[in-house]
Design an enzyme around this catalytic site. Structure first.
Site, mmCIF file in Angstrom:
data_model
loop_
_atom_site.group_PDB
_atom_site.id
_atom_site.type_symbol
_atom_site.label_atom_id
_atom_site.label_comp_id
_atom_site.label_asym_id
_atom_site.label_seq_id
_atom_site.Cartn_x
_atom_site.Cartn_y
_atom_site.Cartn_z
ATOM 1 N N GLU A 150 0.688 -1.215 -0.107
ATOM 2 C CA GLU A 150 0.266 -0.014 -0.044
ATOM 3 C C GLU A 150 0.786 1.143 -0.023
ATOM 4 O OE1 GLU A 150 -2.561 -0.134 3.444
ATOM 5 O OE2 GLU A 150 -3.988 -1.500 2.242
ATOM 6 N N ASP A 155 -8.802 3.937 -2.823
ATOM 7 C CA ASP A 155 -9.616 5.287 -2.850
ATOM 8 C C ASP A 155 -8.947 6.060 -3.251
ATOM 9 O OD1 ASP A 155 -11.826 3.506 -1.858
ATOM 10 O OD2 ASP A 155 -10.404 3.751 0.692
ATOM 11 N N SER A 176 -26.159 32.735 -18.021
ATOM 12 C CA SER A 176 -26.222 34.502 -17.724
ATOM 13 C C SER A 176 -24.555 34.837 -18.321
ATOM 14 C CB SER A 176 -26.557 34.256 -16.765
ATOM 15 O OG SER A 176 -26.156 35.838 -16.383
ATOM 16 N N GLY A 203 -22.756 41.589 -11.178
ATOM 17 C CA GLY A 203 -22.454 41.221 -12.472
ATOM 18 C C GLY A 203 -23.210 41.639 -13.332
ATOM 19 N N HIS A 238 -16.828 33.697 -4.004
ATOM 20 C CA HIS A 238 -15.295 33.310 -4.616
ATOM 21 C C HIS A 238 -14.917 32.779 -4.807
ATOM 22 C CE1 HIS A 238 -14.850 37.769 -3.575
ATOM 23 N NE2 HIS A 238 -15.754 38.269 -4.587
#
Length: 1102
Positions: A118, A216, A260, A309, A761
């Site tokens: 591992e 994993d 948009s 915006g 942000h």
């Protein structure tokens, strides 16, 4: 946001599809997903290995350390997996502070292996490059890998080699596994780069004699790179953090956001909560959430979200409607509050966005009153007074308690009012408009002398008024003198002589810059030229004070740079797709030393490449994802500082003593407001942008301010995510920063949420404890910075520090100098309702200005819903009426029967000749249409007028015929070259049958048919032709359908509406003839001689 977590299933799919390595990657695509809806029979058919192999099962819901939590079933057969899932599938479980339902599971083959086989590998991005971590002991007990793992940093644009991996990462790995691991890690790194991963961890990575097994995996990808990676990614599903459900409303807003240019975000935290927010701006939305949590509202906070915006009225309406719908589903015993907040907008028209919110409030006024909702509003920015007035009015008309505040109120004060922590003041009436800011307080029309250019607290120095000497084209002398290396950056980015090139056709932003220049008493505009690749070179008109000027616009950057060597700043409004290329191109020109990148959503890998080149070239980048920056009295970037009213209100036309740096553009404007109210004003302010890797950092600008004599104190508005603020702590401790620093990091609420929330942000996300706002605020406080207890107190702390500097003589406030007056733009004055002007055009049939096209008052969606057809649309646009169904059918039949009458008629002939001459469709169609008149096709109007006049005057049909004969006039609509009483025109017969069956009255048609009996008795071809029939039938329709008065019906005949039927119908045939000739490839037509009779004067022919 940019970095988004993906499911293990998605991550492994990418890895198995696209990894390129000599290592044998085992169990490719051998995984199965299970949910409550899974059909096990079908699943085993699709994955037969489930029946034959030992299995591993685990939840795939972004849960860390599943093994330690007992959430992994190992070495089970299929029946064992099903039993294991029975106890867990759709059951609630707690992971850390988060409670959630286990819904999605992953089944994979069990891989027998030893602990020695591992390993641990992780790749993650930082500003400087990508870090590869490797540890020779992987698995559940790996522990603190940051402390234990070998690490290797691959700088931006560098490549990773197998030799590097072997030498620096695999020192503790058995020799027989080094080659396999080195090849796999290099392949993994290349995959990580190609598919724009930002984080990729495999633990454990198992290496046996058979090959490599990825057991994993956890990963994040840069979602902004979708336009680059779409072909490989496909449609990626981004799961929510564990403990938070994925709501359809969130998906709806995400879809609106994707369609948009604005930013629309919504995260539901507690749908039963009583505190709801609708906040404008990414930074402001975090500040409001912080304040709510600081005041004890964390358990009742229902949502996080933002709109910014400059969204349209419709987009804001859709966003507001979604929130109002959610908050009025369940009642709360204490009622609910809605906080509609925001900082001072830079360019968003507040009144326009508020109209959308007002529409939503009106639609939901019943539920809002039923749920006892109180609304608190605070906003500033362009046209905010009108927005607040409209919001206040809707409160009065609906009876919903709405408390409205503007820039005179601290941004987050409404939170305390909403939560009962502070009284609600009685507001004085707001100004009706912003025009008062544009009037000179001195009442003098003269432009004052040049205002000061040094700090507001200092006398002007000659250095500030003399242009900087340049030893290289375009490079400031200071940048070259400050260091021997070419990569040294300037301390002073902007002067009063600074000239910029603007990339993009952003005329509003450029005009704003010129207006700012004018009120700052600059000698010349700060914009030298614009670059716009989508047009040829030309000139664009702007205003410089009262007069009009022309600025050059260039198709390519090279021409602009060559013709304007004085330019040293580029302001890029390029889109997120083209910003990288245009910025890299700009940095090839030595004259450029500052670049502002406005675009949001540039992939992080591209941003890091831009930063690397900027560091090499000595260029300062402001942005991406920013509004820019401002240096009062000198220069402003694009829309920074808002419109002129805010520039004047915040005294940004002259320098003060306080410099600030912020991430958020909207919050930078709020800082302008706070600083102007508590000190002598702003010396310089920069918003570095909300991305994870801004082009320049807090520390870059803080050090500039430290080295600038005019700056007396520094304000930093940091935020959750990243560790840049710790460099400020270090600078203060080491004495590099000696000026007072007031600092506050927003995002303190994040530590109070049970599950991870991605704020507005991209960089506002803490990946470790040290990146939290709480930890950074404490570190800054410990280092000696002035840190308030909350954002609410930021203004008070700034004032306290400023007052101390004034008291000890560091700052000597100077006398105010009035700025020049700037005329208000006509369009904005009209928007504010200050002027009126008669329109050049009037229209009453169509309105395309809203979100939906409207025909004569009917939205286009309704037109289709009602299946009105072409006849119905024609009724709306020509007659401004919704006509009965039979009338619409009659119009469509008229268009069908007049569509064409063969190639021999003059109109079709002209069209064909024109088409064969090589002309285009429009020219050919026009040629045919120009033949329509009294002799061809134009008889509808004339027939309607003649028959109506005779009928209305009481003239008998015989009297009408005799009068026309006596006057020597033809009866329009009577006669046909081919058809006759014995060879009837089937077009007329079809229309006659329909009219007789559906019209309520056909008086004029009957009169015309009586005239036809008289004329055909004289000559069989003097029939009522199709033009005449349509003309008289249309008069019957207009007079008897119930939609028109007699005068209106007569007016439509008089103004030529009926001929329009023939013109519209026959246009279809003319276009058909044009296409037919082009398809048949017919050459130029020349009329044959033998079809022309040449009759010349006798003296010429002799």
């Amino acid at each position: 946001m940019s970095a988004k977590a993906i499911s293990e299933h998605t991550g492994k799919e990418f890895l198995y599809k696209y990894i390129c390595t000599t290592a044998a990657v085992q169990n490719r695509f051998r995984y199965a997903t299970v949910t409550a809806e899974t059909d096990w029979d079908r699943l085993t058919q699709e994955h037969p290995w489930l029946l034959t192999e030992r299995l591993v099962v685990k939840p795939d819901q972004l849960i860390k350390r599943r093994g330690k939590l007992g959430l992994v079933g190992i070495n089970l057969d299929l029946q064992g997996v099903q039993e294991w899932l029975k106890a867990r599938l759709m059951r609630e479980t707690t992971v850390g502070k988060a409670k959630g339902v286990l819904k999605n599971f992953l089944i994979e083959p069990f891989v027998p292996h030893t602990q020695e086989e591992e390993f641990y590998v992780c790749i993650y991005a930082t500003r400087e490059g990508d870090h590869v971590l490797f540890h020779h002991e992987g698995g559940v007990e790996v522990g603190d890998v940051d402390a234990k793992a070998q690490r290797l940093m691959v700088a931006v644009d560098d490549k990773l080699s197998e030799d590097q991996v072997t030498e620096q990462l695999l020192t503790h790995v058995p020799d027989d596994k080094k080659e396999v691991l080195a090849s796999f890690i290099v392949g993994l790194f290349n995959l990580y780069e190609d598919l724009y991963f930002t984080y990729l961890e495999i633990n454990p990575l198992v290496v046996t004699q058979d090959g490599v097994y990825v057991l994993d995996m956890a990963a994040k990808i840069d979602a902004t790179a979708d336009y680059i990676c779409k072909a490989k990614w496909g449609d990626v599903d981004f799961p929510p953090p564990f403990g938070r459900e994925a709501y359809p409303e969130e998906a709806y807003i995400a879809d609106l956001d994707a369609k948009s240019g604005a930013s629309l975000k919504l995260t539901l935290l507690n749908p039963r909560g009583r505190i709801w927010t609708m906040v404008a701006g990414g930074g402001a939305s975090v500040v409001y959430s912080d304040t709510i949590c600081d005041l004890g509202g964390v358990d009742e906070l229902a949502n996080y979200g933002e709109y910014s915006g400059a969204p349209s009225e419709q987009q804001t309406y859709d966003y507001a409607k979604t929130i109002l719908s959610l908050m009025t589903r369940e009642k709360h015993p204490q009622g609910k509050v809605l906080i509609i907040g925001g900082s001072i907008a830079n360019f968003t028209n507040v009144a326009a966005t508020f109209k959308g919110i007002v529409r939503a409030i009106k639609d939901y006024q019943g539920p809002l009153k039923e749920h006892e909702v109180t609304i608190f509003v605070r906003r500033g920015g362009p046209n905010y007074q009108e927005g607040l007035r409209v919001m206040g009015e809707v409160g009065k008309t609906t009876g919903i308690p709405i408390h409205v505040f503007g820039t005179e109120t601290h941004m987050t004060a409404i939170v305390g009012m909403a939560l009962g922590h502070r009284p609600i003041p009685n507001q004085p009436p707001m100004d009706a408009h912003t025009a008062n800011f544009l009037l000179n307080a001195s009442n003098s029309a003269m432009t004052p002398a040049t205002t000061r250019t040094a700090s507001f607290s200092e006398p002007r120095t000659s250095n500030d008024v003399t242009p900087a000497k340049k030893s290289k084209a375009g490079l400031p002398a200071e940048a070259q003198a400050s260091s021997g290396c070419s990569g040294a950056k300037a301390t002073t980015l902007f002067r009063k002589q600074t000239k910029a090139i603007v990339w993009g056709m952003q005329t509003r932003a450029v005009q704003g810059m010129l207006d700012f220049d004018y009120v700052c008493s600059r000698d010349e505009p700060s914009v030298a030229a614009m670059v716009y690749p989508f047009t040829g070179d030309h000139k664009q008109k702007f205003y410089w004070g009262h007069k009009e000027i022309l600025l050059p616009v260039y198709k390519n950057m090279a021409d602009a740079m060559k013709k304007h060597p004085e330019v040293d700043v580029l302001i890029s409004f390029a889109s997120l797709r083209s910003a990288f290329d245009s910025t890299m191109e700009a940095m090839q020109y030595p004259q450029i030393h500052t670049i502002a990148i406005i675009a949001e959503g540039i992939p992080e890998a591209q941003t890091r490449k831009m930063i690397k080149m900027a560091d090499e070239k000595g260029v300062t980048i402001i942005g991406p994802a920013t509004v820019g920056g401002i240096k009062p009295g000198c220069f402003k970037i694009g829309n920074t500082g808002g419109m002129l009213d805010n520039i004047l209100a915040s005294k940004l036309y002259r320098p003060g003593s306080v410099a600030y740096v912020s991430r958020s553009g909207g919050m930078s404007n709020e800082l302008n407001n706070i600083i102007s109210r508590t000190t002598d004003g702003v010396y310089e302010g920069v918003a570095i942008g909300g991305d994870r890797y801004p082009g320049s950092t807090f520390m870059d600008h803080v050090l500039r301010y430290q080295d600038t004599p005019g700056v007396k104190m520094i304000v930093v508005l940091g935020e959750i995510g990243g560790t840049e603020e710790y460099k400020i702590c270090q600078g203060i401790r080491e004495g590099r920063i000696t000026k007072p620093v007031v600092c506050w990091c927003i995002g303190t609420c994040a530590t109070m949420f049970a599950s991870e929330v991605q704020f507005g942000h991209a960089g506002a996300c803490a990946n470790q404890a040290s990146e939290t706002a709480v930890a950074k605020n404490q570190a800054l406080r410990d280092a000696g910075a002035y840190v308030p207890k909350s954002f609410d107190e930021l203004g008070d702390v700034i004032k306290t520090v400023y007052d101390e500097l004034v008291a000890n003589g560091t700052i000597i406030p100077a006398q105010e100098v009035p700025p020049p007056t700037v005329p208000m733009d006509y369009s904005w004055a009209r928007e504010l309702g200050l002027i009126r002007k008669p329109a050049s055009f009037m229209t009453s049939i169509c309105d395309e200005r809203g979100q939906e096209l409207i025909y004569a008052g009917m939205p286009i969606t309704e037109v289709f819903k009602e299946e009105m057809g072409l006849g119905g649309v024609l009724g709306l646009l020509w007659f401004q009426r919704r006509l009965p169904r039979y009338a619409c059918q009659f119009i469509e039949m008229c268009l069908m029967v007049t569509a064409d009458h063969g190639p021999a008629v003059s109109g079709a002939h002209n069209t064909i000749v024109c088409a064969r001459a090589g002309k285009d469709l429009i020219s050919s169609l026009t040629s045919g249409l120009l033949t329509i008149g009294d002799r061809f096709g134009g008889a509808l109007d004339a027939a309607a007028k003649q028959f109506s006049k005779a009928f209305d005057s009481g003239m008998l049909p015989m009297e009408f015929v005799n009068k026309m004969k006596k006057d020597g006039k033809l009866i329009m609509g009577i006669g046909h070259r081919v058809k006759s009483i014995n060879n009837p025109d089937m077009r007329v017969q079809i229309l006659k049958d329909f009219v007789k069956q559906h019209f309520t009255s056909t008086q004029l048609l009957d009169y015309a048919l009586d005239v036809e009996k008289i004329t055909t008795s004289k000559k069989p071809n003097l029939i009522l032709n199709v033009d005449g029939f349509i003309g008289v039938a249309f008069v019957d329709l207009l007079r008897t359908c119930g939609g028109f008065t007699r005068d209106e019906a007569d007016e439509f005949v008089e103004i030529g509406a009926l001929n329009g039927i023939f013109v519209l119908g026959r246009s279809m045939g003319f276009i058909g003839h044009y296409l037919d000739q082009k398809r048949l490839k017919q050459g130029l037509y020349r009329h044959p001689w033998d079809d022309i009779s040449y009759v010349l004067p006798e003296h010429m022919s002799m």
